[in-house]
Design an enzyme around this catalytic site. Structure first.
Site, short mmCIF file in Angstrom:
data_model
loop_
_atom_site.label_atom_id
_atom_site.label_comp_id
_atom_site.label_asym_id
_atom_site.label_seq_id
_atom_site.Cartn_x
_atom_site.Cartn_y
_atom_site.Cartn_z
N SER A 192 0.83 -1.20 0.00
CA SER A 192 0.00 0.00 0.00
C SER A 192 0.87 1.26 0.00
O SER A 192 1.63 1.48 -0.94
CB SER A 192 -0.95 -0.04 1.20
OG SER A 192 -1.91 0.99 1.10
N ASP B 120 -5.98 -3.42 -2.43
CA ASP B 120 -4.90 -3.05 -1.52
C ASP B 120 -4.34 -4.28 -0.80
O ASP B 120 -5.08 -5.09 -0.25
CB ASP B 120 -5.43 -2.05 -0.49
CG ASP B 120 -4.32 -1.33 0.24
OD1 ASP B 120 -3.54 -2.01 0.93
OD2 ASP B 120 -4.24 -0.10 0.12
#
Length: 589
Positions: free
Chosen positions: A285, A429
């Site tokens: 991320s 993510d």
């Protein structure tokens, strides 16, 4: 070569589909062309002989087909006569017997059939490729657009040709061109990696690198391309220090500024850049953004810090509640995903994952999560390398993607940005499953440096945690019956458990030896959202990080000492011996 035209029986033997490569070698060894003119003369004579032999065969086939058609017409006439005649015993005419036997004769394969034409074309391509390899001129391969028709034996032979061309190159320009062709070949045919190792790719590439003088023109460019090729065949040189230094970067949105501040302090303590301090970097991320900026050569920590403040101001700050809400309904993303992709492309360019090796950057891995319908959630690793010889990672992944696309996939936070589709997979993510990638980083590092001697030194960086009052569960249990949780509470608790980072930290701190694992995760005095735009909260976050660094000065000093520990003399001697053995061909990988 003058006797070639009269030896049709030998030429027909050369048209074997199963022994194409071996027969090309036999033909070349028999005639032994040495100059380009002799090669061209050989190919022209072969084409002339083949065309001369195919023409009579084609005429014969046409004649047989015409005869068969005539006989078929006669046979149909006889059948009609039999139908009209009264039912009685009629003997078969010779014409009908011919009609029954002719089709069987035409089904036999001739020199002019499609199978033989394919054999001739394949042999001609083999001769041309052999000519280019012998003369040191690898022409533009025509097989790039025909991947689905290439057999394993053909891939292996082409891999051997490209590697032999790299080994035979003399000028700097030819070395650069042929090494780039090897990189293209390995990208186009991933299965060629094992063949390349068996054919001595590591030895050929290390010899090229060993003979380079980095002060000469093109030397640095050649060294970068060789590093990329070595990464694609799974070769990883010895680490810089006593053991591989590994950096793991957590997810957390705009709070990635905390990790940047910690890394800047480590640079001041050690006097080295992050890319020179670590051998391997894993990010998820927001950590993937930092890792990509460092590995791309586009800039250091200052460039990454500037990118975060630009993201907070231009992306998060310019989104209205009405526009974000409308996008959330229609595209499931509150922020403008297209603008986010343009920002990534502007900062990272068109660099691919493996091209990061050309800048002398450490090995890099970015983690996403595959969420395809009908399958379980699974971490997916975007690597700038291939794992070592006869080693397989527990996590699926790829090294054949643009760097910006890998960051886009790893940072596709649900409801913040849209999901990312790449090569038939749907990415979200990576923090959904691996918000703290320290354990994954340790697994991948052991695959790369399994026999490096000392265990890896793992540095894990968090993105801050909010201070929470101590909870006394005994007092909570003594109260009245608790009220049921709402849907919002249920969702938030599931999200909190999925993105937890301290559980992995607790396990690693208990399992790993002392002075091989360090974790820095500053506490925050106030909550800071992943998409925070309040400048005062961002400044407060930086102040809390500076205070945390001051309180843990001794721990930072100990980590800096371990990360800068030099490689022992015995380790350097073993590295030198292994390097010489690879140059001599005693070790293939």
């Amino acid at each position: 070569m003058s006797s070639l035209g009269g030896q049709w029986r030998v030429i027909r033997h050369y048209l074997s589909l199963s022994n194409m490569q071996a027969e090309v070698e036999k033909l070349v060894q028999r005639i032994k062309p040495a100059t380009p003119e002799q090669w061209d003369n050989l190919i022209r004579k072969f084409e002339k002989v083949v065309s001369a032999r195919l023409t009579p065969a084609a005429d014969t086939e046409k004649t047989v087909s015409a005869t068969a058609a005539t006989d078929k017409l006669k046979a149909s006439t006889v059948e009609e006569t039999e139908i009209k005649a009264p039912p009685q015993e009629v003997s078969k005419s010779p014409t009908r017997e011919v009609a029954e036997t002719k089709p069987k004769e035409t089904t036999a394969p001739t020199v002019g059939t499609e199978m033989k034409e394919l054999s001739i074309e394949g042999l001609l391509q083999g001769l041309r490729l052999k000519k280019d390899t012998t003369l040191g001129k690898i022409s533009e391969p025509t097989w790039k657009e025909q991947k689905h028709t290439v057999s394993k034996s053909s891939i292996r032979s082409r891999t051997a040709y490209v590697i032999s061309a790299v080994a035979a190159a003399e000028s700097k320009e030819s070395v650069l061109t042929r090494t780039e062709r090897l990189v293209e070949h390995l990208h186009h045919y991933p299965e060629a990696r094992d063949y390349a190792i068996k054919e001595g790719a590591v030895r050929a590439l290390l010899r090229v690198q060993h003979g380079l003088d980095l002060q000469e023109p093109l030397a640095k460019e050649i060294n970068g391309v060789v590093n990329e090729a070595l990464a694609l065949v799974g070769y990883c040189g010895p680490p810089r220090g006593a053991g591989p230094n590994v950096l793991a970067l957590d997810g957390g949105g705009i709070r990635g500024i905390i990790a940047i501040e910690v890394l800047r302090h480590l640079e001041r303590l050690t006097g080295r850049r992050v890319v020179d301090l670590f051998d391997y970097i894993v990010g998820v991320s927001t950590g993937a953004i930092i890792a990509a900026v460092l590995a791309s050569g586009a800039g250091g920590l200052d460039a990454a810090r500037h990118m975060y403040y630009t993201l907070s101001r231009d992306m998060f700050g310019n989104t209205s509640l009405l526009g974000g809400g409308a996008r959330l309904v229609w595209t499931h993303s509150y922020y403008d995903t297209a603008a986010w992709e343009r920002m990534l492309q502007d900062h990272l360019g068109d660099l691919t994952l493996t091209q990061c090796n050309r800048h002398g950057a450490p090995k890099v891995a970015l983690v996403s999560c595959v969420v395809n319908a009908g399958s379980r959630l699974s971490p997916f690793v975007f690597r700038s390398y291939e794992v070592g010889w006869r080693r397989r990672s527990a996590f699926p992944g790829t090294s054949r993607a643009p760097l910006w696309a890998a960051v886009r996939a790893s940072a596709a936070a649900p409801t913040y940005f849209d999901e990312f589709r790449l090569d038939g997979l749907l990415h979200q993510d990576g923090g959904i499953m691996v918000n703290n990638p320290a354990a994954l980083a340790l697994h991948e590092a052991r695959l790369l440096w399994g026999g490096a001697g000392r265990a890896p030194t793992l540095l894990s960086l968090g993105t801050g945690r909010a201070l929470a009052a101590h909870t006394d569960y005994r007092r909570m249990a003594s109260r009245d019956a608790p009220a049921p949780t709402s849907w919002k509470d249920k969702f938030n608790k599931i999200l909190d458990s999925a993105t937890d980072t301290e559980g992995v930290h607790q396990i690693l701190s208990d399992v790993l030896p002392a002075d091989t694992y360090f974790r820095f995760n500053p506490p925050l005095m106030q909550e800071c959202a992943m998409d925070e735009i309040d400048a005062s909260k961002l400044d407060s976050m930086v102040v809390d990080t500076a205070a945390y660094i001051r309180r843990n000065h001794d721990k930072f000093a100990r980590a800096a000492a371990v990360l800068t520990r030099p490689r022992a003399m015995l380790q350097r001697a073993a590295d030198y011996a292994a390097h010489r053995a690879r140059l001599a061909g005693a070790i293939a990988h």
